[in-house]
Design an enzyme around this catalytic site. Structure first.
Site, PDB file in Angstrom:
ATOM      1  N   HIS A  98       0.798  -1.226   0.000  1.00 40.39           N
ATOM      2  CA  HIS A  98       0.000   0.000   0.000  1.00 40.39           C
ATOM      3  C   HIS A  98       0.833   1.279   0.000  1.00 40.39           C
ATOM      4  O   HIS A  98       0.269   2.380  -0.145  1.00 40.39           O
ATOM      5  CB  HIS A  98      -0.982  -0.006   1.176  1.00 40.39           C
ATOM      6  CG  HIS A  98      -2.325   0.570   0.833  1.00 40.39           C
ATOM      7  ND1 HIS A  98      -3.463   0.328   1.572  1.00 40.39           N
ATOM      8  CD2 HIS A  98      -2.722   1.397  -0.173  1.00 40.39           C
ATOM      9  CE1 HIS A  98      -4.494   0.970   1.029  1.00 40.39           C
ATOM     10  NE2 HIS A  98      -4.064   1.624  -0.018  1.00 40.39           N
ATOM     11  N   ASP A 124      -9.859  -0.554   4.114  1.00 35.79           N
ATOM     12  CA  ASP A 124      -8.664  -1.171   4.697  1.00 35.79           C
ATOM     13  C   ASP A 124      -8.986  -1.666   6.100  1.00 35.79           C
ATOM     14  O   ASP A 124      -9.887  -1.143   6.762  1.00 35.79           O
ATOM     15  CB  ASP A 124      -7.559  -0.093   4.776  1.00 35.79           C
ATOM     16  CG  ASP A 124      -6.144  -0.650   4.817  1.00 35.79           C
ATOM     17  OD1 ASP A 124      -5.926  -1.698   5.466  1.00 35.79           O
ATOM     18  OD2 ASP A 124      -5.246  -0.025   4.219  1.00 35.79           O
ATOM     19  N   HIS A 126      -6.541  -1.406   8.218  1.00 38.45           N
ATOM     20  CA  HIS A 126      -5.563  -0.587   8.939  1.00 38.45           C
ATOM     21  C   HIS A 126      -5.691   0.894   8.587  1.00 38.45           C
ATOM     22  O   HIS A 126      -6.160   1.241   7.507  1.00 38.45           O
ATOM     23  CB  HIS A 126      -4.149  -1.070   8.613  1.00 38.45           C
ATOM     24  CG  HIS A 126      -3.966  -2.548   8.783  1.00 38.45           C
ATOM     25  ND1 HIS A 126      -4.128  -3.450   7.737  1.00 38.45           N
ATOM     26  CD2 HIS A 126      -3.673  -3.285   9.881  1.00 38.45           C
ATOM     27  CE1 HIS A 126      -3.935  -4.678   8.187  1.00 38.45           C
ATOM     28  NE2 HIS A 126      -3.666  -4.613   9.481  1.00 38.45           N
ATOM     29  N   ASP A 128      -3.000   2.937   8.290  1.00 43.22           N
ATOM     30  CA  ASP A 128      -1.862   3.299   7.422  1.00 43.22           C
ATOM     31  C   ASP A 128      -1.468   4.762   7.604  1.00 43.22           C
ATOM     32  O   ASP A 128      -1.117   5.452   6.636  1.00 43.22           O
ATOM     33  CB  ASP A 128      -2.199   3.020   5.951  1.00 43.22           C
ATOM     34  CG  ASP A 128      -2.310   1.530   5.634  1.00 43.22           C
ATOM     35  OD1 ASP A 128      -2.016   0.714   6.522  1.00 43.22           O
ATOM     36  OD2 ASP A 128      -2.703   1.189   4.502  1.00 43.22           O
ATOM     37  N   HIS A 141       4.450   0.648   4.153  1.00 48.37           N
ATOM     38  CA  HIS A 141       3.071   0.383   3.730  1.00 48.37           C
ATOM     39  C   HIS A 141       2.075   0.779   4.820  1.00 48.37           C
ATOM     40  O   HIS A 141       0.875   0.849   4.556  1.00 48.37           O
ATOM     41  CB  HIS A 141       2.875  -1.079   3.293  1.00 48.37           C
ATOM     42  CG  HIS A 141       2.760  -2.078   4.410  1.00 48.37           C
ATOM     43  ND1 HIS A 141       2.104  -3.284   4.270  1.00 48.37           N
ATOM     44  CD2 HIS A 141       3.219  -2.072   5.696  1.00 48.37           C
ATOM     45  CE1 HIS A 141       2.166  -3.961   5.400  1.00 48.37           C
ATOM     46  NE2 HIS A 141       2.837  -3.255   6.277  1.00 48.37           N
ATOM     47  N   ASP A 230      -6.962  -6.562   2.513  1.00 45.02           N
ATOM     48  CA  ASP A 230      -7.153  -7.000   3.899  1.00 45.02           C
ATOM     49  C   ASP A 230      -8.315  -6.261   4.578  1.00 45.02           C
ATOM     50  O   ASP A 230      -8.673  -6.564   5.715  1.00 45.02           O
ATOM     51  CB  ASP A 230      -5.861  -6.932   4.718  1.00 45.02           C
ATOM     52  CG  ASP A 230      -5.358  -5.523   4.998  1.00 45.02           C
ATOM     53  OD1 ASP A 230      -6.174  -4.586   5.082  1.00 45.02           O
ATOM     54  OD2 ASP A 230      -4.132  -5.357   5.147  1.00 45.02           O
ATOM     55  N   GLU A 272      -2.127  -4.836  -1.986  1.00 46.49           N
ATOM     56  CA  GLU A 272      -1.832  -5.815  -0.919  1.00 46.49           C
ATOM     57  C   GLU A 272      -2.307  -7.234  -1.235  1.00 46.49           C
ATOM     58  O   GLU A 272      -2.542  -8.033  -0.324  1.00 46.49           O
ATOM     59  CB  GLU A 272      -2.390  -5.340   0.436  1.00 46.49           C
ATOM     60  CG  GLU A 272      -1.708  -4.076   0.974  1.00 46.49           C
ATOM     61  CD  GLU A 272      -0.326  -4.292   1.598  1.00 46.49           C
ATOM     62  OE1 GLU A 272       0.049  -5.453   1.849  1.00 46.49           O
ATOM     63  OE2 GLU A 272       0.383  -3.282   1.821  1.00 46.49           O
TER      64      GLU A 272
END
Length: 326
Positions: A98, A124, A126, A128, A141, A230, A272
């Site tokens: 990412h 996502d 996450h 990030d 990432h 993810d 990803e």
């Protein structure tokens, strides 16, 4: 005329074969696998899609040592994405890890800067939103959102131009469930709208995506989709390096795409995908192909409908003018 041209636009696919900034190596092989995929080949036969440049990442090491390489890779990617946007083609980017988002959206934002700001829906598990100073791992990432908002390493922040590529109120995060306090503090302080996984579960992904699409278009000229596999439940996307339980139902997400306004969609990025972790049915590979097909078929349908309505209204107005003149 404008909408009719948009409905027949070429979809230009750009690949970024990067993986050094991820937790596990392997995402650098995603573009090659997608390009050779029988599922994706089938989709290509049903869409006006053409492959453009595939960027190979610059290797300066892993973790914090990857910073220089990621910067060079993202500069190259930003150059490519800017060209596609300036050429008025549809933009579709396949990562990679990412970190490539810094390049993708820096190019898009810079290309459209003279016209206005862009919005972004970030799907996502996450946030990030680390910077090199807050990250324990140094894995870049986990840092693209902060840098697109103008916070972090000065070289990554200044790809394309020196301005932030996204304003906080034009960014929505969807499906978030795995994050650290430094990331949360930054995003909440800036006022980014975060749809955590529990809110998605409670309201449903369709309702959430409709609100997100409204938020990212109210002050912008259009918006992008950055989709990390993810973000989805692992049963739909097993081939990821940082899996997180209780993700988005991918089938419900695809259904939700049919209900949101995609006429203002500027670009899509899918990242990803880590091919060696896919199952024997190649579930993740199939999901990537399905996402592309449903996003762009829906957009084409919507653009054609808008064009048809505009033509009918124009004809109706002409008839009224003629009858008034008589």
């Amino acid at each position: 005329m404008k909408t009719s041209q948009l409905a027949k636009q070429l979809i230009k696919a750009i690949g970024c074969a990067n993986g050094l900034a991820g937790r596990q190596l392997g995402c650098e092989n995603a573009v090659e696998v997608i390009k050779a995929s029988p599922y994706f080949t089938s989709v290509q036969q049903r869409l006006p899609l053409q492959w453009g440049t595939i960027i190979e990442e610059v290797n300066t090491g892993r973790h914090a040592s990857a910073l220089s390489g990621v910067t060079q890779t993202c500069r190259q990617l930003a150059h490519e994405t800017r060209q596609v946007i300036e050429n008025k083609d549809e933009l579709l980017v396949f990562g990679g890890d990412h970190s490539c988002a810094i390049g993708t959206w820096s190019g898009v934002a810079t290309a459209l800067r003279p016209v206005g700001d862009i919005g972004l829906i970030w799907v996502d598990a996450h946030m990030d939103a680390h910077t090199p100073d807050t990250s324990d791992t140094g894995n870049i990432h986990g840092m693209p959102v902060a840098h697109l908002l103008g916070v972090g390493d000065k070289n990554l922040v200044r790809i394309g131009d020196r301005l932030p590529k996204l304003l906080p109120h034009n960014l929505c995060m969807v499906g978030i469930r795995d994050y650290e306090s430094a990331e949360q503090e930054l995003l909440e302080r800036l006022g980014v709208r975060i749809f955590y996984a529990n809110e998605v579960e409670k309201r449903g992904i369709q309702d959430v995506m409709q609100e997100a699409q409204y938020l990212v278009t109210r002050n912008t000229i259009g918006y992008g989709l950055s989709i990390d596999l993810d973000g989805f439940d692992v049963s739909y996307a097993p081939a990821v390096g940082t899996p997180s339980a209780d993700g988005i139902n991918a089938l419900e997400f695809i259904k939700a795409l049919l209900t949101i306004d995609l006429t203002k969609l500027i670009a899509t990025e899918i990242v990803e995908f880590l091919p060696r972790f896919d199952d024997s049915q190649r579930t993740s590979e199939q999901l990537v192909s399905s996402l592309v097909e449903y996003i762009y078929k829906t957009k084409q349908f919507q653009m054609n409908a808008v064009n048809e309505i505009a033509t009918r209204v124009s004809k109706s107005e002409q008839i009224q003018k003629v009858s008034q003149a008589m």
